[in-house]
Design a protein around this motif. Structure first.
Motif, PDB file in Angstrom:
ATOM      1  N   ALA B  42       0.873  -1.608   0.067  1.00  0.00           N
ATOM      2  CA  ALA B  42       0.522   0.368  -0.100  1.00  0.00           C
ATOM      3  C   ALA B  42       0.563   1.704   0.136  1.00  0.00           C
ATOM      4  O   ALA B  42       0.562   2.090  -1.330  1.00  0.00           O
ATOM      5  CB  ALA B  42      -0.925   0.014   0.858  1.00  0.00           C
ATOM      6  N   PHE B  43       1.613   1.457   0.363  1.00  0.00           N
ATOM      7  CA  PHE B  43       2.725   2.719   0.546  1.00  0.00           C
ATOM      8  C   PHE B  43       3.857   2.492  -0.087  1.00  0.00           C
ATOM      9  O   PHE B  43       4.682   3.451  -0.014  1.00  0.00           O
ATOM     10  CB  PHE B  43       3.089   2.976   2.087  1.00  0.00           C
ATOM     11  N   ASP B  44       4.636   1.475  -1.019  1.00  0.00           N
ATOM     12  CA  ASP B  44       5.842   1.822  -1.618  1.00  0.00           C
ATOM     13  C   ASP B  44       6.560   2.546  -1.480  1.00  0.00           C
ATOM     14  O   ASP B  44       7.130   3.377  -1.019  1.00  0.00           O
ATOM     15  CB  ASP B  44       5.404   2.298  -3.479  1.00  0.00           C
ATOM     16  N   PRO B  45       7.256   1.712  -0.291  1.00  0.00           N
ATOM     17  CA  PRO B  45       8.560   1.755   0.776  1.00  0.00           C
ATOM     18  C   PRO B  45      10.101   2.033  -0.460  1.00  0.00           C
ATOM     19  O   PRO B  45      10.065   3.448   0.760  1.00  0.00           O
ATOM     20  CB  PRO B  45       8.920   0.455   1.650  1.00  0.00           C
ATOM     21  N   ALA B  46      10.073   1.666  -0.978  1.00  0.00           N
ATOM     22  CA  ALA B  46      11.286   2.076  -1.556  1.00  0.00           C
ATOM     23  C   ALA B  46      11.233   2.717  -2.469  1.00  0.00           C
ATOM     24  O   ALA B  46      11.882   4.143  -2.376  1.00  0.00           O
ATOM     25  CB  ALA B  46      11.200   0.655  -2.965  1.00  0.00           C
ATOM     26  N   GLY B  47       9.754   3.688  -3.172  1.00  0.00           N
ATOM     27  CA  GLY B  47      10.004   5.218  -3.963  1.00  0.00           C
ATOM     28  C   GLY B  47       9.459   6.684  -2.485  1.00  0.00           C
ATOM     29  O   GLY B  47      10.190   7.594  -3.223  1.00  0.00           O
ATOM     30  N   TYR B  48       9.279   6.022  -1.447  1.00  0.00           N
ATOM     31  CA  TYR B  48       9.589   6.790  -1.065  1.00  0.00           C
ATOM     32  C   TYR B  48       9.980   6.799   1.106  1.00  0.00           C
ATOM     33  O   TYR B  48       9.579   6.530   1.988  1.00  0.00           O
ATOM     34  CB  TYR B  48       7.797   7.535  -0.008  1.00  0.00           C
ATOM     35  N   PRO B  49      11.364   6.681   0.404  1.00  0.00           N
ATOM     36  CA  PRO B  49      12.194   6.056   1.999  1.00  0.00           C
ATOM     37  C   PRO B  49      11.424   7.223   2.788  1.00  0.00           C
ATOM     38  O   PRO B  49      11.643   6.332   4.503  1.00  0.00           O
ATOM     39  CB  PRO B  49      13.321   6.044   1.955  1.00  0.00           C
ATOM     40  N   SER B  50      11.778   7.754   3.000  1.00  0.00           N
ATOM     41  CA  SER B  50      11.682   9.311   4.326  1.00  0.00           C
ATOM     42  C   SER B  50       9.573   8.908   5.069  1.00  0.00           C
ATOM     43  O   SER B  50      10.372   8.976   6.227  1.00  0.00           O
ATOM     44  CB  SER B  50      12.275  10.406   3.737  1.00  0.00           C
ATOM     45  N   VAL B  51      10.065   8.894   4.179  1.00  0.00           N
ATOM     46  CA  VAL B  51       7.978   8.635   4.736  1.00  0.00           C
ATOM     47  C   VAL B  51       7.222   7.044   5.512  1.00  0.00           C
ATOM     48  O   VAL B  51       7.165   7.297   6.311  1.00  0.00           O
ATOM     49  CB  VAL B  51       6.908   8.863   3.601  1.00  0.00           C
ATOM     50  N   THR B  52       8.491   6.409   4.433  1.00  0.00           N
ATOM     51  CA  THR B  52       8.380   5.209   5.470  1.00  0.00           C
ATOM     52  C   THR B  52       9.244   4.308   6.453  1.00  0.00           C
ATOM     53  O   THR B  52       8.195   4.353   7.434  1.00  0.00           O
ATOM     54  CB  THR B  52       8.994   4.054   4.838  1.00  0.00           C
ATOM     55  N   ARG B  53       9.586   5.660   6.366  1.00  0.00           N
ATOM     56  CA  ARG B  53      10.258   5.566   7.924  1.00  0.00           C
ATOM     57  C   ARG B  53       9.267   6.434   9.561  1.00  0.00           C
ATOM     58  O   ARG B  53       9.859   6.040   9.707  1.00  0.00           O
ATOM     59  CB  ARG B  53      12.098   6.526   7.939  1.00  0.00           C
ATOM     60  N   GLN B  54       9.118   7.120   8.317  1.00  0.00           N
ATOM     61  CA  GLN B  54       8.186   8.142   9.870  1.00  0.00           C
ATOM     62  C   GLN B  54       6.831   7.575  10.291  1.00  0.00           C
ATOM     63  O   GLN B  54       6.518   7.306  11.269  1.00  0.00           O
ATOM     64  CB  GLN B  54       7.333   9.125   8.800  1.00  0.00           C
ATOM     65  N   ILE B  55       6.596   6.600   9.263  1.00  0.00           N
ATOM     66  CA  ILE B  55       5.139   5.569   9.837  1.00  0.00           C
ATOM     67  C   ILE B  55       5.722   4.452   9.395  1.00  0.00           C
ATOM     68  O   ILE B  55       4.128   3.725  10.471  1.00  0.00           O
ATOM     69  CB  ILE B  55       4.223   6.009   8.670  1.00  0.00           C
ATOM     70  N   SER B  56       6.437   3.613  10.160  1.00  0.00           N
ATOM     71  CA  SER B  56       6.182   2.418   9.834  1.00  0.00           C
ATOM     72  C   SER B  56       6.307   2.103  11.542  1.00  0.00           C
ATOM     73  O   SER B  56       6.097   1.052  11.689  1.00  0.00           O
ATOM     74  CB  SER B  56       8.112   2.275   9.216  1.00  0.00           C
ATOM     75  N   GLY B  57       6.932   2.770  12.143  1.00  0.00           N
ATOM     76  CA  GLY B  57       7.232   2.921  13.736  1.00  0.00           C
ATOM     77  C   GLY B  57       5.722   2.272  14.650  1.00  0.00           C
ATOM     78  O   GLY B  57       5.437   1.439  14.859  1.00  0.00           O
ATOM     79  N   GLY B  58       4.561   3.681  13.372  1.00  0.00           N
ATOM     80  CA  GLY B  58       3.175   2.989  13.590  1.00  0.00           C
ATOM     81  C   GLY B  58       2.980   2.450  13.155  1.00  0.00           C
ATOM     82  O   GLY B  58       2.279   1.579  14.171  1.00  0.00           O
TER      83      GLY B  58
END
Lengths: 235, 229
Positions: B42-58
């Motif tokens: 759903a979130f495409d972690p490879a495309g948006y690494p910084s956003v992924t880091r922000q939301i992955s804890g949640g």
């Protein structure tokens, strides 16, 4: 509703007693103003049809449920203060299906060891006493109904109780096994109690003939009341 | 010392039961793995690494919270089967030892799931920890204990309820919100490396305080809950 007048039975040296005990669930009265006592060292058989209040009475004595009215007294105090002297066996096994009988018994024996607790018999001895092999590696869930019942009995016997409460111990047993159980319970009553005293047995059943050899007293219950009290051949 | 002996016996029994059935761990593991896969798509972690880091804890903590709920109800149903709980109530050992033993067992189950999940999570979310990764060794156990101590207690509270599967999330989720906030902030702080160490320490300290308060309250109230009719 029954029109029978409740019978009140009281004796001086009681291991347990109920004083005007009622237990009401919503609109249903499982026990209605029951007053009775169980003399120390006696064996009482409680008879009655399903829903007569037999199991509720045992659960009140075990301290598992609180009466709506009245009070239950065990060894002179509230039942929960004497759990180390009382054992209760219900018609369920009260054992973990995934563990072997030996594992179950060892676990419960550990929970009974401690301050103020009577001597705890060994799980091996208890299992042998009920005719089960302590070395059985099958979990209890794979036992036959009769074997489960015996393992359950071993669980309560190993705690060396002064007051033994048995709820329908003959259910799921064939006549031969029931006979062996009666012999075992008769033998249990002769076991010495550490520090003196005697062993009191209270059991419920609707198979009066099976329990007859054990009965010093027989209480008959109907619709939450004791409607008959008789002294048996042993009493 | 005797009390700890009782706790150990309960813990050993629960571990043995889980080893024989594997109900709790398998259920949790499949749940969180599915969740990781679904969110990574759903979130495409490879495309948006910084956003992924922000939301992955949640995502990690919410996933673990939901997964642990499947196991928490199960841990008490074992006690209800064959009326074993009544045998527990009849035992003269302290009731709270049963609670502590079971909470510790649940904690070990969730930690086992985390151990399997962690590398998969890192791969699927393409994560590179930018902060002090060692702090995760503190945050993960503290956060897990916050989930299981309340969860074990409220699962016991719902034992006699008809809809106990529904009751647990209804009570546990609102009560866990402060803890979830603390663990997510702390975890995100470590993953992104952007959080001031003072704030990071503050979140971890608050989480430890939350654990302490709820552990004490649950231990003190458990006997009442166990004997409630």
């Amino acid at each position: 509703m029954s029109t029978a007048a409740p019978i009140r039975s009281e004796t001086a040296a009681a291991a347990a007693s109920l004083d005007s005990v009622s237990k009401i669930y919503g609109a249903f009265a499982a026990l209605r103003n029951v007053t009775t006592s169980f003399p120390a060292g006696s064996s009482t058989v409680i008879l009655g049809e399903n829903g007569a209040g037999k199991s509720t009475m045992l659960r009140v004595l075990a301290g598992l449920i609180t009466p709506t009215r009245g009070k239950a007294i065990v060894f002179g105090g509230p039942p929960h203060l004497h759990r180390h002297r009382v054992a209760y066996m219900s018609h369920s096994t009260m054992l973990y299906d995934e563990l072997t009988a030996m594992e179950n018994l060892t676990y419960f024996a550990t929970l009974h060891r401690g301050d103020g607790c009577a001597c705890v018999g060994s799980p091996e001895m208890a299992l042998r006493a009920v005719g089960l092999d302590p070395a059985l590696t099958r979990p209890v869930g794979q036992y036959s109904q009769g074997m489960r019942q015996r393992a359950s009995l071993a669980r309560v016997l190993q705690t060396d109780p002064e007051l033994l409460l048995l709820d329908e111990p003959f259910s799921n047993l064939d006549v031969k096994s029931a006979g062996q159980l009666v012999e075992l319970l008769a033998d249990f009553r002769t076991w010495p109690v550490p520090g003196g005293g005697s062993r009191t047995l209270i059991l419920t059943t609707h198979q009066a003939s099976l329990a007859e050899p054990l009965a010093d007293r027989t209480l008959t219950m109907r619709q939450g009341q004791i409607v008959d009290l008789s002294t048996g051949t042993n009493g | 010392m005797k009390y700890l002996g009782y706790v150990f016996e309960h813990l050993r029994k629960d571990l043995r039961l889980e080893w024989r059935s594997r109900d709790a761990i398998n259920g949790m593991l499949f749940f969180v793995l599915l969740m990781v896969v679904v969110f990574s798509i759903a979130f495409d972690p490879a495309g948006y690494p910084s956003v992924t880091r922000q939301i992955s804890g949640g995502i990690l903590w919410v996933g673990l919270l939901f997964a642990s709920m499947t196991a928490l109800n199960q841990s008490w149903s074992r006690e209800q089967r064959n009326q074993v709980l009544e045998a527990q109530r009849m035992a003269p050992s302290p009731a709270s030892a049963l609670f502590v033993g079971k909470a510790l067992a649940n904690m070990l189950f969730v930690l086992a799931v985390e151990a399997v999940l962690a590398p998969i999570f890192v791969v699927f979310f393409n994560l590179h920890v930018l902060g002090n990764a060692k702090l995760l060794a503190l945050i993960l156990p503290l956060g897990t204990w916050a989930l299981v101590v309340n969860g074990t207690f409220f699962a016991a509270l719902g034992l006699r309820a008809r809809n106990r599967e529904l009751l647990l999330p209804l009570i546990l989720l609102p009560l866990s919100l402060p803890a979830v906030l603390m663990m997510v902030q702390a975890t995100t702080g470590v993953l992104t490396g952007e959080l001031d160490p003072i704030y990071l320490r503050s979140w971890i300290t608050q989480l430890a305080g939350y654990d302490l308060i709820y552990t004490v309250v649950c231990v003190l109230l458990f006997e009442t809950v166990l004997n409630a009719e």
